[in-house]
Design an enzyme around this catalytic site. Structure first.
Site, PDB file in Angstrom:
ATOM      1  N   ARG A 126      20.994  12.064   7.968  1.00 52.80           N
ATOM      2  CA  ARG A 126      21.627  11.459   6.556  1.00 52.80           C
ATOM      3  C   ARG A 126      21.667  10.299   6.718  1.00 52.80           C
ATOM      4  NH1 ARG A 126      23.478  17.064   4.935  1.00 52.80           N
ATOM      5  NH2 ARG A 126      21.986  17.842   4.026  1.00 52.80           N
ATOM      6  N   LYS A 148      13.110  -2.032   3.955  1.00 51.24           N
ATOM      7  CA  LYS A 148      12.068  -1.459   3.273  1.00 51.24           C
ATOM      8  C   LYS A 148      11.466  -0.499   4.574  1.00 51.24           C
ATOM      9  CE  LYS A 148       9.545  -3.094  -0.592  1.00 51.24           C
ATOM     10  NZ  LYS A 148       8.118  -3.806  -1.128  1.00 51.24           N
ATOM     11  N   GLU A 190       2.567 -14.182   6.402  1.00 50.72           N
ATOM     12  CA  GLU A 190       4.120 -14.114   5.411  1.00 50.72           C
ATOM     13  C   GLU A 190       4.559 -14.895   5.524  1.00 50.72           C
ATOM     14  OE1 GLU A 190       4.454 -11.295   4.145  1.00 50.72           O
ATOM     15  OE2 GLU A 190       3.735  -9.650   5.534  1.00 50.72           O
ATOM     16  N   LYS A 232      13.654 -14.332   1.073  1.00 50.28           N
ATOM     17  CA  LYS A 232      14.006 -12.614   1.440  1.00 50.28           C
ATOM     18  C   LYS A 232      15.170 -11.940   1.227  1.00 50.28           C
ATOM     19  CE  LYS A 232      11.805  -8.467   3.000  1.00 50.28           C
ATOM     20  NZ  LYS A 232      10.764  -7.861   3.702  1.00 50.28           N
ATOM     21  N   GLU A 242      13.048  -2.980  -5.828  1.00 51.04           N
ATOM     22  CA  GLU A 242      11.741  -3.683  -6.285  1.00 51.04           C
ATOM     23  C   GLU A 242      11.418  -2.832  -7.496  1.00 51.04           C
ATOM     24  OE1 GLU A 242       8.691  -4.300  -3.327  1.00 51.04           O
ATOM     25  OE2 GLU A 242       7.152  -2.704  -4.975  1.00 51.04           O
ATOM     26  N   ARG A 246      11.825  -8.448  -6.681  1.00 47.59           N
ATOM     27  CA  ARG A 246      11.190  -7.943  -5.353  1.00 47.59           C
ATOM     28  C   ARG A 246       9.422  -8.050  -5.361  1.00 47.59           C
ATOM     29  NH1 ARG A 246      14.547  -4.158  -0.235  1.00 47.59           N
ATOM     30  NH2 ARG A 246      12.447  -5.338   1.024  1.00 47.59           N
ATOM     31  N   ASN A 250       5.271  -9.155  -2.523  1.00 44.86           N
ATOM     32  CA  ASN A 250       3.387  -8.350  -2.106  1.00 44.86           C
ATOM     33  C   ASN A 250       2.747  -9.006  -2.445  1.00 44.86           C
ATOM     34  OD1 ASN A 250       5.148  -5.592  -1.773  1.00 44.86           O
ATOM     35  ND2 ASN A 250       5.491  -5.358  -3.592  1.00 44.86           N
ATOM     36  N   HIS A 253      -0.978  -8.459  -1.401  1.00 40.06           N
ATOM     37  CA  HIS A 253      -0.718  -6.987  -0.517  1.00 40.06           C
ATOM     38  C   HIS A 253      -1.135  -5.721  -0.808  1.00 40.06           C
ATOM     39  CE1 HIS A 253       2.786  -8.492   1.706  1.00 40.06           C
ATOM     40  NE2 HIS A 253       2.842  -7.860   2.377  1.00 40.06           N
ATOM     41  N   HIS A 257      -3.072  -3.919   1.539  1.00 37.23           N
ATOM     42  CA  HIS A 257      -3.357  -2.641   1.666  1.00 37.23           C
ATOM     43  C   HIS A 257      -4.405  -1.878   1.715  1.00 37.23           C
ATOM     44  CE1 HIS A 257       1.893  -2.396   1.197  1.00 37.23           C
ATOM     45  NE2 HIS A 257       1.077  -3.242   2.390  1.00 37.23           N
ATOM     46  N   HIS A 270      -1.575  -6.546  10.389  1.00 39.31           N
ATOM     47  CA  HIS A 270      -0.956  -6.655   8.566  1.00 39.31           C
ATOM     48  C   HIS A 270      -1.401  -8.092   7.867  1.00 39.31           C
ATOM     49  CE1 HIS A 270       2.248  -5.333   5.678  1.00 39.31           C
ATOM     50  NE2 HIS A 270       2.175  -6.451   5.718  1.00 39.31           N
TER      51      HIS A 270
HETATM   52  P1  NAD Z   1       3.600  -4.120  15.090  1.00 40.27           P
HETATM   53  O1  NAD Z   1       4.462  -4.145  15.258  1.00 40.27           O
HETATM   54  O2  NAD Z   1       2.164  -4.220  15.804  1.00 40.27           O
HETATM   55  O3  NAD Z   1       3.391  -5.542  16.831  1.00 40.27           O
HETATM   56  C1  NAD Z   1       2.767  -6.601  16.938  1.00 40.27           C
HETATM   57  C2  NAD Z   1       2.055  -6.403  18.825  1.00 40.27           C
HETATM   58  O4  NAD Z   1       3.105  -6.905  19.156  1.00 40.27           O
HETATM   59  C3  NAD Z   1       2.743  -4.865  18.799  1.00 40.27           C
HETATM   60  O5  NAD Z   1       1.309  -4.832  19.725  1.00 40.27           O
HETATM   61  C4  NAD Z   1       3.283  -4.627  19.700  1.00 40.27           C
HETATM   62  O6  NAD Z   1       4.038  -3.686  20.378  1.00 40.27           O
HETATM   63  C5  NAD Z   1       3.711  -6.449  19.958  1.00 40.27           C
HETATM   64  N1  NAD Z   1       4.820  -7.088  20.574  1.00 40.27           N
HETATM   65  C6  NAD Z   1       6.011  -6.743  20.021  1.00 40.27           C
HETATM   66  N2  NAD Z   1       6.428  -7.684  20.007  1.00 40.27           N
HETATM   67  C7  NAD Z   1       5.998  -8.859  20.748  1.00 40.27           C
HETATM   68  C8  NAD Z   1       6.800  -9.427  21.988  1.00 40.27           C
HETATM   69  N3  NAD Z   1       7.815 -10.600  22.223  1.00 40.27           N
HETATM   70  N4  NAD Z   1       5.866 -10.433  22.951  1.00 40.27           N
HETATM   71  C9  NAD Z   1       4.816  -9.740  23.476  1.00 40.27           C
HETATM   72  N5  NAD Z   1       3.801  -8.388  21.934  1.00 40.27           N
HETATM   73  C10 NAD Z   1       4.484  -7.443  21.549  1.00 40.27           C
HETATM   74  O7  NAD Z   1       3.375  -5.738  14.209  1.00 40.27           O
HETATM   75  P2  NAD Z   1       4.190  -6.098  12.963  1.00 40.27           P
HETATM   76  O8  NAD Z   1       2.947  -7.908  12.739  1.00 40.27           O
HETATM   77  O9  NAD Z   1       5.242  -6.784  13.451  1.00 40.27           O
HETATM   78  O10 NAD Z   1       4.316  -5.863  12.060  1.00 40.27           O
HETATM   79  C11 NAD Z   1       3.757  -5.543  10.585  1.00 40.27           C
HETATM   80  C12 NAD Z   1       4.159  -4.218  10.500  1.00 40.27           C
HETATM   81  O11 NAD Z   1       5.018  -4.428   9.284  1.00 40.27           O
HETATM   82  C13 NAD Z   1       3.396  -2.912   9.351  1.00 40.27           C
HETATM   83  O12 NAD Z   1       3.364  -1.431   9.453  1.00 40.27           O
HETATM   84  C14 NAD Z   1       3.499  -3.298   7.928  1.00 40.27           C
HETATM   85  O13 NAD Z   1       3.291  -2.268   6.728  1.00 40.27           O
HETATM   86  C15 NAD Z   1       4.932  -4.093   8.407  1.00 40.27           C
HETATM   87  N6  NAD Z   1       5.717  -5.083   7.417  1.00 40.27           N
HETATM   88  C16 NAD Z   1       6.968  -3.505   6.937  1.00 40.27           C
HETATM   89  C17 NAD Z   1       7.646  -4.588   6.159  1.00 40.27           C
HETATM   90  C18 NAD Z   1       8.867  -4.472   5.055  1.00 40.27           C
HETATM   91  O14 NAD Z   1       9.309  -4.571   4.344  1.00 40.27           O
HETATM   92  N7  NAD Z   1       9.306  -3.738   6.473  1.00 40.27           N
HETATM   93  C19 NAD Z   1       6.902  -5.704   5.751  1.00 40.27           C
HETATM   94  C20 NAD Z   1       5.637  -6.707   6.093  1.00 40.27           C
HETATM   95  C21 NAD Z   1       5.382  -5.937   7.145  1.00 40.27           C
HETATM   96  N1  GLY Z   2       6.671  -6.690   2.885  1.00 39.12           N
HETATM   97  C1  GLY Z   2       7.715  -6.778   1.095  1.00 39.12           C
HETATM   98  C2  GLY Z   2       9.110  -6.598   1.036  1.00 39.12           C
HETATM   99  O1  GLY Z   2      10.248  -6.406   1.450  1.00 39.12           O
HETATM  100  O2  GLY Z   2       9.615  -6.244  -0.284  1.00 39.12           O
END
Ligand code: NAD
Ligand code: GLY
Length: 366
Positions: A126, A148, A190, A232, A242, A246, A250, A253, A257, A270
Site C-alpha cells: 500500500r 501520475k 512537452e 509543472k 486533476e 491540471r 494534457n 493528449h 493518446h 509519446h
Molecule cells: P521511454 O521511457 O520509453 O524512454 C525512451 C527510450 O529511451 C527507451 O528506449 C529508453 O530505454 C531509452 N533511454 C532512457 N534513458 C536513456 C538514456 N539516458 N540514454 C539512452 N537511452 C535512454 O519514453 P519516454 O519518452 O521517456 O516516456 C514516455 C512515457 O512517459 C509514456 O509511457 C507516457 O505515457 C509517459 N508519460 C507520463 C507522464 C506522467 O505525468 N506520468 C507524462 C508524460 C509522459
Molecule cells: N502529463 C500530464 C500530467 O502530468 O498531468
C-alpha cells in the site's frame, strides 16, 4: 566522468508530501545530495535493458557509499511492455527479496520506467518510498514530476494507475548525452507544451533556442528542464488530482493518446503523438476563432524545426472518435479538449459538434 554540479533546485509544494527536484550534472554520482531520501538501507532500482548498462552500476555505487543494499529489477525496454505482466515482474522481485514497506523504490529510466515503477511503489504494501531518476528529456521535463503513475490497457493509454508522488526527483542532465536524437526530439514536444499552455515567454525562448537544445547544449537543456518543471510544479501544487487546472497539461493528449493506442504502443513515441495532437488542438482552436493563422503558423514551424511530426496518421475519423472516447477528460460521455485561446493560454472546453473535431483531424491527416 564529469564534475558533479547542481544547477537548480525546485520544490513541488504539497504540504507534508512536498519534495525537491534537483537538476544538474552527474547528480547520480553524488551520495551527499540524496542521502536523506534513503532512510532505510535497502533500495530496489527498477530500470530496463537499455538504461541498466549505461547508468545502473554508477547509481548502485553511489547508494553503496551510503551503505544502502541495492537490488535491481531490469525490465524489457519499450512502451509495449508498460502492462500488467511487466508490472507483476516488479512485484515478484519485491516479494522474493523480502522488501519491506520502508524499502525505497527507485525508477531509473524514461517515462515508461517512471510510470510503472511509481505504480508498483504505490501498490506494494500500500505504498513505499519512491525516488524518480529520469534519464530522458521527456521524463525530466514532465513524467517524473507530479505523481501520475500508470500502465496501458489494450483499449486505452495510461488507463490503470494511481496518483502517487515521489519523495525526490533527481534529473541528471548529463545522462541525456546517450539519448538518441529521436527521443530528445520527443521530449522537446512537452517543453513546447508548457510554453503553449501557460508560459508565452518560455515559448519564445524555445523558438530562439531550439537548435541549442537539439545539439545537446547543457545550459539550454538544464534551463528547459528547470522552466518546464517550475511550470509543472505550480500546476500540480494547485491541482494535484486533476480536478481543474491540471487538465491543461494534457494539451494534445486527447488526440495523441488516440494515435499511440490506434497505431499500437511504441509505433509513435509519446512525444511525437503529443506534438501531432497539439497541432490538431491548435487547428481546432483556429477553427473556433480562438487562435490566429499567424499563431498556428508559429506552432507548426517550431514543431517542424524540432523535427517533430506536423501531420497525424490516417486511422479513420470514426476510429479517432472511438479511441478518444476513452480519454480521461470525458465527462458524462462528452468529449472535452484542451484548446488554445492564444500562445501561452490554454482552456478546457466541450466541443459538441463532432464535425468540427473531425474536420480539424482531417486537415492534419496524411
Ligand atoms: P521511454 O521511457 O520509453 O524512454 C525512451 C527510450 O529511451 C527507451 O528506449 C529508453 O530505454 C531509452 N533511454 C532512457 N534513458 C536513456 C538514456 N539516458 N540514454 C539512452 N537511452 C535512454 O519514453 P519516454 O519518452 O521517456 O516516456 C514516455 C512515457 O512517459 C509514456 O509511457 C507516457 O505515457 C509517459 N508519460 C507520463 C507522464 C506522467 O505525468 N506520468 C507524462 C508524460 C509522459
Ligand atoms: N502529463 C500530464 C500530467 O502530468 O498531468
Amino acid at each position: 566522468m564529469q564534475k558533479v554540479e547542481l544547477d537548480y533546485t525546485l520544490k513541488v509544494s504539497l504540504g507534508d508530501r512536498s519534495y525537491p527536484i534537483y537538476i544538474g550534472t552527474s547528480l547520480i554520482d553524488d551520495p551527499g545530495l540524496i542521502a536523506w531520501a534513503f532512510k532505510q538501507k535497502k533500495a530496489v532500482v527498477v530500470t530496463n535493458t537499455t538504461v541498466a548498462p549505461l547508468y545502473l552500476a554508477r547509481f548502485k555505487d553511489t547508494l553503496g557509499k551510503l551503505g544502502v543494499e541495492t537490488l535491481s529489477v531490469i525490465l524489457p525496454d519499450g512502451e509495449s511492455y508498460k502492462n500488467w505482466s511487466t508490472l507483476n515482474t516488479i512485484f515478484d522481485e519485491l516479494l522474493s527479496a523480502h522488501c519491506e514497506r520502508g524499502t525505497v523504490l527507485v525508477a531509473l529510466g524514461g517515462g515508461v520506467i517512471g510510470d510503472m515503477g511509481g505504480f508498483a511503489a504505490a501498490c506494494y504494501q500500500r505504498g513505499m518510498p519512491f525516488v524518480q531518476v529520469p534519464t530522458t528529456l521527456l521524463a525530466q521535463v514532465d513524467s517524473s514530476v507530479g505523481g501520475k503513475t500508470a500502465i496501458n490497457h489494450p483499449l486505452g493509454k495510461n488507463m490503470i494507475g494511481a496518483f502517487y508522488q515521489p519523495n525526490l526527483v533527481l534529473a541528471d542532465i548529463s545522462t541525456l548525452k546517450t539519448l538518441p536524437l529521436r527521443e530528445l526530439r520527443a521530449g522537446v514536444a512537452e517543453v513546447i507544451k508548457y510554453g503553449l499552455i501557460r508560459d508565452p515567454d518560455f515559448f519564445e525562448w524555445t523558438e530562439a533556442n531550439i537548435e541549442r537544445i537539439l545539439q545537446g547544449d547543457h545550459h539550454a537543456l538544464a534551463y528547459a528542464v528547470q522552466r518546464s518543471c517550475a511550470n509543472k510544479a505550480e500546476v500540480v501544487a494547485a491541482d494535484e488530482r486533476e480536478q481543474g487546472e491540471r487538465e491543461q497539461l494534457n494539451l494534445g493528449h486527447t488526440f495523441g493518446h488516440a494515435i499511440e493506442t490506434g497505431m499500437g504502443y511504441g509505433e509513435w513515441l509519446h512525444g511525437e503523438a503529443v506534438a501531432s495532437g497539439m497541432l490538431i488542438a491548435a487547428e481546432l482552436s483556429k477553427r473556433l476563432g480562438w487562435l490566429s493563422d499567424e499563431e498556428l503558423g508559429r506552432i507548426e514551424s517550431l514543431l517542424r524545426r524540432a523535427g517533430l511530426p506536423t501531420t497525424c496518421p490516417n486511422l479513420g475519423l470514426a476510429r479517432y472518435l472511438e479511441l478518444m472516447r476513452h480519454d480521461k477528460k470525458v465527462k458524462n460521455g462528452q468529449l472535452r479538449f484542451v484548446l488554445l485561446r492564444k500562445i501561452g493560454k490554454a482552456e478546457v472546453t466541450d466541443v459538441a459538434d463532432e464535425e468540427q473535431i473531425t474536420s480539424a483531424i482531417a486537415a492534419r491527416c496524411t
